[in-house]
Design an enzyme around this catalytic site. Structure first.
Site, PDB file in Angstrom:
ATOM      1  N   ALA A  28      43.666  45.171  47.833  1.00 43.94           N
ATOM      2  CA  ALA A  28      43.155  44.934  49.184  1.00 43.94           C
ATOM      3  C   ALA A  28      42.491  43.564  49.307  1.00 43.94           C
ATOM      4  O   ALA A  28      41.958  43.021  48.333  1.00 43.94           O
ATOM      5  CB  ALA A  28      42.151  46.023  49.562  1.00 43.94           C
ATOM      6  N   MET A  40      37.656  58.517  52.311  1.00 42.81           N
ATOM      7  CA  MET A  40      36.453  59.338  52.295  1.00 42.81           C
ATOM      8  C   MET A  40      35.359  58.711  51.430  1.00 42.81           C
ATOM      9  O   MET A  40      35.626  57.907  50.547  1.00 42.81           O
ATOM     10  CB  MET A  40      36.780  60.750  51.825  1.00 42.81           C
ATOM     11  CG  MET A  40      37.414  61.609  52.910  1.00 42.81           C
ATOM     12  SD  MET A  40      37.555  63.346  52.442  1.00 42.81           S
ATOM     13  CE  MET A  40      37.810  64.079  54.055  1.00 42.81           C
ATOM     14  N   ARG A 100      45.919  47.550  62.984  1.00 45.62           N
ATOM     15  CA  ARG A 100      46.126  48.990  63.041  1.00 45.62           C
ATOM     16  C   ARG A 100      45.102  49.702  62.155  1.00 45.62           C
ATOM     17  O   ARG A 100      44.759  49.217  61.074  1.00 45.62           O
ATOM     18  CB  ARG A 100      47.531  49.355  62.574  1.00 45.62           C
ATOM     19  CG  ARG A 100      48.634  48.891  63.513  1.00 45.62           C
ATOM     20  CD  ARG A 100      48.643  49.733  64.786  1.00 45.62           C
ATOM     21  NE  ARG A 100      49.761  49.376  65.651  1.00 45.62           N
ATOM     22  CZ  ARG A 100      49.726  48.461  66.604  1.00 45.62           C
ATOM     23  NH1 ARG A 100      48.610  47.773  66.796  1.00 45.62           N
ATOM     24  NH2 ARG A 100      50.775  48.209  67.356  1.00 45.62           N
ATOM     25  N   THR A 156      33.707  67.490  43.546  1.00 44.27           N
ATOM     26  CA  THR A 156      33.698  66.776  44.821  1.00 44.27           C
ATOM     27  C   THR A 156      34.507  65.500  44.670  1.00 44.27           C
ATOM     28  O   THR A 156      34.387  64.809  43.654  1.00 44.27           O
ATOM     29  CB  THR A 156      32.270  66.425  45.284  1.00 44.27           C
ATOM     30  OG1 THR A 156      32.335  65.495  46.378  1.00 44.27           O
ATOM     31  CG2 THR A 156      31.448  65.797  44.167  1.00 44.27           C
ATOM     32  N   ILE A 157      35.312  65.178  45.655  1.00 43.23           N
ATOM     33  CA  ILE A 157      36.147  63.982  45.528  1.00 43.23           C
ATOM     34  C   ILE A 157      35.328  62.700  45.639  1.00 43.23           C
ATOM     35  O   ILE A 157      35.786  61.633  45.226  1.00 43.23           O
ATOM     36  CB  ILE A 157      37.291  63.964  46.568  1.00 43.23           C
ATOM     37  CG1 ILE A 157      36.749  63.791  47.985  1.00 43.23           C
ATOM     38  CG2 ILE A 157      38.159  65.206  46.436  1.00 43.23           C
ATOM     39  CD1 ILE A 157      37.822  63.495  49.006  1.00 43.23           C
ATOM     40  N   ASP A 158      34.104  62.782  46.164  1.00 44.63           N
ATOM     41  CA  ASP A 158      33.319  61.572  46.421  1.00 44.63           C
ATOM     42  C   ASP A 158      32.782  60.900  45.161  1.00 44.63           C
ATOM     43  O   ASP A 158      32.387  59.735  45.202  1.00 44.63           O
ATOM     44  CB  ASP A 158      32.145  61.889  47.346  1.00 44.63           C
ATOM     45  CG  ASP A 158      32.578  62.158  48.776  1.00 44.63           C
ATOM     46  OD1 ASP A 158      33.755  61.892  49.099  1.00 44.63           O
ATOM     47  OD2 ASP A 158      31.753  62.646  49.564  1.00 44.63           O
TER      48      ASP A 158
END
Length: 329
Positions: A195, A178, A253, A134-136
């Site tokens: 970020a 995600m 955006r 799972t990518i999570d």
């Protein structure tokens, strides 16, 4: 090299279930080739538990999984099954496995898939081994899950490109990645992408905090800002963007990366992890283990009861979260 087989395993089934993750094919390949090396037949189940109760089963040999290690998605296909949630559906699937002479089942997927395997074993006695796909990266019992590294790289590539255009237009980008219940992807991408802020489900800070963060960035001379939001944070990226616009009036955006994070060629770390865990799953069945997930902790193979993978919480790194805050000046 022959591995001891006290459980007398002769035939193993493998399936992928739930959301796809880059590296699943490498895990399937490892199960098939490890089985072949140990004199164990492997059958593949197409479309996960949905295909199992319909009898979508086929023999797999080493050549069937050739040239698949670099491919994204899953060659066995995957699906979510409502039928499997009923005892009748699981009984039908168990009958198919017995008909094929299967001694154990390898389930590659996340916690929902592990639920399905757990109840199959509890109700019908078929040994089940879970492989975390799972990518999570939200499963307890393993440092990383198959697909996570690739998802982070995919998201980071998008963030880098959005930063370029954001800086050119002196614009704020709020980027949603995600992670319905966990902020692992968001946190890694936030640090690697530089970020200004990250919002994750584990941290319930007020959404209004982002207004002061953006104003502070402008005061420091920044031409644009990147805000990373995990999809599981209340309101998601849209809510964060609305708060920024309402509090500053600045052009903002939203970019929701979505399912692109699940696709693509798996990076080397996912291929290696999947190969190790696929091999370990076969060895676990040969050892007589059942009802566990094979994971990797600190470089070694770890075995965690399936029910603990969803009952216990895997926290994000607080050190990494602190690092993200420290560097966002």
């Amino acid at each position: 090299m022959a591995y001891p087989n006290p459980a007398g395993i002769k035939r193993v089934a493998v399936l992928t279930s739930g959301g796809d993750a880059p590296g699943m094919n490498a895990a399937i390949r490892a199960v098939v080739r490890t089985g072949a090396q140990q004199g164990i037949e492997v059958v593949g189940v197409r479309r996960g538990f949905s295909g199992l109760h319909r009898g979508e089963v086929q023999l797999l040999g080493p050549r069937d999984v050739a040239n698949t290690i670099q491919r994204g998605g899953t060659i066995l296909l995957t699906a979510r099954s409502h039928t499997w949630r009923s005892p009748e559906g699981r009984a039908k699937g168990a009958a198919v496995l017995r008909e094929w002479g299967v001694d154990g089942l390898v389930v590659i997927g996340g916690d929902g898939s592990f639920h399905g395997g757990y109840f199959l074993q509890e109700e019908h006695g078929i040994p089940v081994i879970g492989v975390p796909g799972t990518i999570d990266n939200d499963l307890y019992g393993t440092d990383h899950t198959i697909g996570y590294f690739t998802a982070v790289e995919t998201a980071l590539e998008a963030v880098d490109k959005l930063r370029d255009t954001g800086a050119s237009h002196e614009r704020i980008f709020v980027i949603e990645v995600m992670g319905r219940h966990a902020g692992h992807i968001a946190l890694d991408v936030a640090v690697a992408g530089g970020a200004e802020e990250v919002f994750i489900p584990e941290d319930k800070k007020p959404i209004g905090d982002v207004v002061n963060i953006v104003k502070d960035s402008i005061a420091k001379g920044k031409r644009g800002s990147i805000i990373i939001v995990a999809e599981g944070y209340d309101g998601g990226a849209e809510a964060v963007a609305q708060a920024i616009h309402a509090g500053t009036g600045l052009e903002t955006r939203v970019s929701i990366l979505g399912h692109i994070q699940r696709g693509g060629t798996p990076v080397s770390s996912d291929r290696i992890l999947a190969s190790r865990l696929g091999e370990a799953a076969v060895y676990a069945l040969m050892d007589g283990k059942k009802g566990v997930m094979v994971g990797r902790i600190g470089g070694g193979i770890a075995y965690t009861p399936l029910h603990e993978t969803w009952e216990k919480r895997k926290d994000v790194s607080r050190d990494l979260y602190r690092c993200a805050k420290m560097l966002s000046i």
